[in-house]
Every structure is written in structure tokens, then in C-alpha cells.
Motif scaffolding. Structure first.
Motif, mmCIF file in Angstrom:
data_model
loop_
_atom_site.group_PDB
_atom_site.id
_atom_site.type_symbol
_atom_site.label_atom_id
_atom_site.label_comp_id
_atom_site.label_asym_id
_atom_site.label_seq_id
_atom_site.Cartn_x
_atom_site.Cartn_y
_atom_site.Cartn_z
ATOM 1 N N GLU A 67 -12.247 2.133 1.713
ATOM 2 C CA GLU A 67 -12.347 2.443 3.141
ATOM 3 C C GLU A 67 -13.124 3.730 3.412
ATOM 4 O O GLU A 67 -13.117 4.241 4.529
ATOM 5 C CB GLU A 67 -10.969 2.439 3.838
ATOM 6 N N ASP B 219 -11.116 1.705 8.719
ATOM 7 C CA ASP B 219 -11.537 3.057 8.363
ATOM 8 C C ASP B 219 -12.967 3.076 7.840
ATOM 9 O O ASP B 219 -13.708 4.019 8.108
ATOM 10 C CB ASP B 219 -10.580 3.659 7.321
ATOM 11 N N ARG C 85 -4.472 13.199 4.809
ATOM 12 C CA ARG C 85 -3.905 11.871 5.083
ATOM 13 C C ARG C 85 -3.949 11.017 3.823
ATOM 14 O O ARG C 85 -4.670 11.313 2.875
ATOM 15 C CB ARG C 85 -4.626 11.166 6.254
ATOM 16 N N ARG D 12 0.857 -1.190 0.000
ATOM 17 C CA ARG D 12 0.000 0.000 0.000
ATOM 18 C C ARG D 12 0.888 1.233 0.000
ATOM 19 O O ARG D 12 1.847 1.310 0.777
ATOM 20 C CB ARG D 12 -0.870 -0.015 1.254
ATOM 21 N N ASP E 297 0.367 5.882 3.622
ATOM 22 C CA ASP E 297 -0.922 6.255 4.234
ATOM 23 C C ASP E 297 -0.643 6.966 5.552
ATOM 24 O O ASP E 297 -1.067 6.533 6.614
ATOM 25 C CB ASP E 297 -1.773 4.987 4.452
ATOM 26 N N ARG F 297 -11.998 6.094 15.279
ATOM 27 C CA ARG F 297 -11.409 4.840 15.755
ATOM 28 C C ARG F 297 -10.380 5.041 16.862
ATOM 29 O O ARG F 297 -9.988 4.110 17.549
ATOM 30 C CB ARG F 297 -10.794 4.048 14.578
#
Ligand code: PEP
Ligand code: MG
Length: 543
Positions: A430, A454, A357, A331, A334, A464
Motif C-alpha cells: 500500500e 492507501d 501508524r 491483518r 493498523d 483519502r
């Protein structure tokens, strides 16, 4: 015996000494100090230590990652002896009769603001360096406590809270377990504990006092209880539980090498989530079929400056080489919200989870993105590497990301640097918006991976990170389950595969539901692989 209840984030039992780590307190408030000469002396001592440390870091970085990365430490050393900077700090200490800490923070902030207001991007980028230097000086002023957790002998680590970057730097061999007063079960810190298979409890509250430092303790990750000075009966029970959990684990070992297939013959790919190269050993030990989520941002968080293309290439190359012919989904960066690295100099935001983000940073600062994409593309020739974009909310963002990727490809072609043209590119689902647009997104991506952590946060509007609303963050939300079904249908209609890489994937109560939806791949932390495989092999979907 003292008993404190919290929230378990990784089951398992740890027994040992409790070591309470108080994070460095940043004395940035104005505090008067009668003896200015003593404050000046403290500052000089801290400056000398910081300089020596930078020299060591520079040498280490030159050896391990190359001169280019190491240069930043030299720049910091130069700043540490800049006459204007030193004069400003000394002037505040003597002129205002205050502590060295306050003088360092105030002078550094003034310099950082001056730099960031400059038009020249190189000069404005120096603001982060000044802040970094200030952090180092403040650490030295607080008796060399780096604010980073370190254990000299194996122990259960206790802290008020641990950030994801603290957690990634824990020495696994020495950390029997960890317990924190704050923290939430859905945070990245908790996820890291699971990835590293460290028994851990969060949200123990104010009862977890620093005065328990050095006391003997037993951590029960099954019930979420911490026993301080356990009595003989409790200790025996905990030792028994520990042995039973090791036996249960050993029984699962028998699953290795067996296919991930249901009784009626449905095959599912069982992949692993990792935070870096160090986790790959556990992935192989638990016999995962691939890596479904390599959280690349931890490479940035472990570093003091932007990791170069070369350094990233080395890490990605080693990851795919270690995994051989198994797929590795990396990924892209992030970072943001709870995952911070000071040198990014991210803005302070009211709602960081909804702010700058993930892909938003990459699309806003394409030079950072380009560096990572070039490194990933270059590593693609060494194994089965796939790229995945996080936090996508619209098809337009995918188009933009793809065009930065095309530029990266073009620049490699121009330099005759090899990469795989047919690399698979997927996206994370997400955000609720990505769910609703999943038909359009499926036309643009080779695969989907649902980030339920997410997706739950954004669907239920439940942060969260916020421990106070943990009961509103429903980890088995029906709304989210229905969304996953929509995503799976849209992916399959376009002939694409769909996986789950959020923590929901490890919840074996939901495995049957996921398989009935047609989920093709589930990616979980290494410690959750074998229980998931056992569950899959016990299901009969024909019933
Ligand atoms: C998710 O959001 O579910 C996910 C896998 O990404 P992260 O937990 O790193 O945000
Ligand atoms: Mg996520």
C-alpha cells in the motif's frame, strides 16, 4: 420537500425518521461562570455519575473479559477520588470563577503532562488514563452525552461527521442508513458502512441542519440524494427503488454455491473484508471463500484499554472456527491516522497519514505487537489463519516484523503452547515504495495483498480523508493499475499469490483488468461479494 446531494458510499435505499446526533462539544475553552458554587455542584454530580459508570464497566469487564482488563477501571476510579486532582479542579473553579468543564480540562492536562514527563514507563503511561477520565467527566458535564451515536428506534442517523470508532459501534439493526455533512468516500468510516451494508451518504455539506431532527426522510444511495419530508411522488418512487434493489439482491442469491470461474475457466478466489466477528455472519451468508482482510485494529478501537492476549486470542479463535476450513487473513494492528484509540496516547502530528501508524507503531512499541502476535499464533491451531502486515515500505521493516514474530514463537515454544509452525505470513502493498521493492518483498512473504485505498492516497499524494480533494483521488488511477501489474508480476516470479483488498477490488469495471494481470484473489466487503462473483462468471478472457 428538501433535497440535498452528497456522495454515496453504499448504495441502497433507506426510508425513515432522521435522527440528528450532535457530537459532544468539548468545552475546553476558558469560560467564566458567575456562580462557582453551582459549578462545583455540577462537577460533583458529574464525578458521581462517572464513578458509577466506571463501577458498572468494571463489573461488565470482569465478567466478559477477566479481572486483568477490568483493573483499569478501578485505577480510573481511584484517580477520580484522588485528593490532589480534586483539589486542583475545585481550586480552578473557585479561584478563577470559571466553568467546571474548563477546570476539568486544564487540571487534567496539567496532571497528564506531569505523568508523561516521568521516567518510569508505568507512571508516564498514566497520562492517557488522566485524559480518559477527563473525557468521561466532560461527557457527564454535557448531560451524559457520551459522544457515541445511539438510536433508541430504527432511524436514519445524521451527524456532522462520524469517526471510524463511532461507526463500528452503530447498532446495525437500528441504523437504517446514515448521512453526514462532512466525510469522504474513501475514509474508513465509508468503508465500514460498506462492510456493514448500511446505505450511507457523506459530504452533504452545511445544508444538513440539526433542525431536521425528527423529520421523515428518504436516502437514495444510488444517486447520493437525501430527501427530507419527501412528497408523495418521491416517496412512491423511493419505495419502488427499495423493492427493486431487494429483488436484484435476491436474484444474486442464486450465485451462492457456484464456482468463481470465468467462462474460459480461470478461477479466482473471492474473499471478504471484515472489521470484526460481527461481520462474519454476512461473510457466510454471501458465501465468501475466505476472509482476505480482517481489520484487527477495530478490536483495539472498540476497547477502552489495550486488549489482552487472552481476549484477542478468543476473538481470533472464534473467527477461524466460524470460517471452518476457509482461510482467514488477519491483518495486524493498523491504528493511527484516522483510526484512533485514546489510550494509545499517539502524538499529535502534522501529517498523520504519513506519521506513526500501522506497522510503524508495532515496530516502535514491540510489546503491543508481541501480545497480538502471540494471540494470533495461538489461534492458528484452530483453523486456517494467515497473518498480514500493513503499511510496509521496505524489506527491512518486514525483517524486523519477522524477528518480533520469531520472538513470539520462541516464547510460546518455551511455554509449550501450541501454534502452527507453517502459518502463512503476507504483507500489504500500500505504499509506492513497496511496489518498487516488491521483488525483494516477495522473497520474504508468502503472499501479497494490494491495499489500493492507501496505495492510491500515497501514489497520487491525495489524502483519502480530505473531502475537498476527492476529485483528485482517482479511484481508477492508471498509475495505480500499472503498479498492481508490477506487483503481480513480481509476486508470480517468486511463486507467490497476490490479491487485492482495497476498495478497487469491488469495482466491477476493473475486474477484467485485474484478472488479465493474473490477480489470484479479490477481497471485498460482504455486500459486494455477489455482484463481483456475477461479474467474474460473465467474463471470457480468451476473447
Ligand atoms: C487499503 O489501504 O487499501 C486497505 C485495504 O487498508 P485500509 O483501508 O484499512 O487502510
Ligand atoms: Mg490501508
Amino acid at each position: 420537500m428538501i433535497e440535498i446531494n452528497g456522495v454515496s458510499v453504499f448504495s441502497g435505499v433507506a426510508i425513515g425518521e432522521l435522527r440528528f446526533l450532535q457530537k459532544r462539544r468539548r468545552e475546553t475553552e476558558r469560560v467564566e461562570a458567575a456562580d462557582s458554587a453551582a459549578e462545583l455542584e455540577r462537577f460533583e454530580a458529574a464525578r458521581g455519575e462517572a464513578d458509577m459508570e466506571l463501577e458498572r464497566l468494571c463489573e461488565k469487564a470482569t465478567k466478559e473479559v477477566g479481572e486483568e482488563e477490568a483493573a483499569i477501571f478501578d485505577v480510573h476510579r481511584m484517580m477520580l477520588s484522588d485528593p490532589d486532582y480534586l483539589e486542583a479542579i475545585g481550586g480552578i473553579i473557585t479561584g478563577e470563577g470559571v466553568t467546571a468543564e474548563y477546570a476539568v480540562s486544564r487540571a487534567s492536562e496539567t496532571f497528564a503532562e506531569m505523568f508523561s514527563s516521568m521516567d518510569d514507563p508505568y507512571m508516564s503511561g498514566r497520562a492517557a488514563d488522566v485524559r480518559d477520565i477527563a473525557e468521561r467527566l466532560l461527557a457527564k458535564l454535557s448531560n451524559g452525552d457520551e459522544g457515541r451515536p445511539a438510536l433508541s428506534a430504527p432511524a436514519i442517523l445524521a451527524a456532522r461527521d462520524l469517526s471510524p470508532s463511532d461507526t463500528i459501534q452503530l447498532e446495525k439493526e437500528k441504523t437504517l442508513g446514515f448521512v453526514t455533512s462532512g466525510g469522504s468516500a474513501n475514509s474508513h468510516t465509508a468503508i465500514l458502512a460498506r462492510t456493514m451494508s448500511i446505505p450511507a451518504l457523506v459530504n452533504l455539506g452545511e445544508k444538513l441542519l440539526p433542525e431536521y431532527d425528527g423529520h421523515f426522510a428518504a436516502l437514495d444511495g444510488f444517486t447520493g440524494t437525501l430527501y427530507i419530508d419527501p412528497d408523495a411522488e418521491t416517496l412512491t418512487a423511493m419505495e419502488k427503488k427499495k423493492a427493486e434493489s431487494a429483488e436484484a439482491r435476491a436474484r444474486l442469491e442464486g450465485l451462492k454455491g457456484k464456482a468463481n470461474v470465468t467462462i474460459d475457466g480461470r478461477r479466482v478466489k473471492v474473499f471478504a473484508n471484515v472489521s470484526g466477528l460481527a461481520d462474519i455472519e454476512a461473510v457466510l451468508e454471501n458465501d465468501a471463500e475466505g476472509i482476505g482482510l480482517f481489520r484487527s485494529e477495530f478490536i483495539y478501537m472498540e476497547s477502552d484499554c489495550f486488549p489482552s492476549e487472552e481476549r484477542q486470542f478468543e476473538i481470533y479463535r472464534r473467527a477461524v472456527e466460524k470460517m471452518g476450513d476457509r482461510e482467514v487473513v488477519i491483518r495486524t494492528l493498523d491504528i493511527g491516522a484516522d483510526k484512533q484509540a485514546a489510550y494509545f496516547d499517539l502524538p499529535h502530528e502534522q501529517n498523520p497519514a504519513m506519521g506513526m501508524r500501522g506497522i510503524r507503531i508495532c515496530l516502535t512499541r514491540p510489546e503491543i505487537f508481541q501480545t497480538q502476535l502471540r494471540a494470533l499464533l495461538r489461534a492458528s491451531v484452530y483453523g486456517k489463519l494467515a497473518i498480514m502486515f500493513p503499511m510496509i515500505a521496505s524489506p527491512r521493516e518486514v525483517d524486523e516484523a519477522m524477528s518480533v514474530m520469531e520472538e513470539a514463537r520462541e516464547s510460546l515454544r518455551r511455554q509449550n503452547i501450541p501454534f502452527r509452525e507453517d502459518i502463512s505470513v503476507g504483507i500489504m502493498i500500500e505504499t509506492p515504495s513497496a511496489v518498487m521493492m516488491s521483488a525483494e518483498l516477495a522473497e520474504r512473504a508468502d503472499f501479497f495483498s494490494v491495499g489500493t485505498n492507501d496505495l492510491t492516497q500515497y501514489t497520487l499524494a491525495a489524502d483519502r480523508q480530505n473531502q475537498q480533494i476527492e476529485r483528485f483521488y482517482d479511484a481508477r488511477s492508471e498509475a495505480v493499475l500499472r503498479m498492481i501489474k508490477i506487483v503481480a508480476d513480481n509476486a508470480h516470479a517468486a511463486g507467490k499469490w497476490v490479491g487485492i483488498c482495497g476498495e478497487m477490488g469491488a469495482d466491477t469495471e476493473l475486474t477484467e483488468k485485474f484478472l488479465r494481470m493474473g490477480i489470484d484473489e479479490i477481497s471485498v466487503s460482504p455486500g459486494a461479494l455477489l455482484p463481483l462473483r456475477r461479474k467474474i462468471r460473465s467474463l471470457d478472457l480468451s476473447k
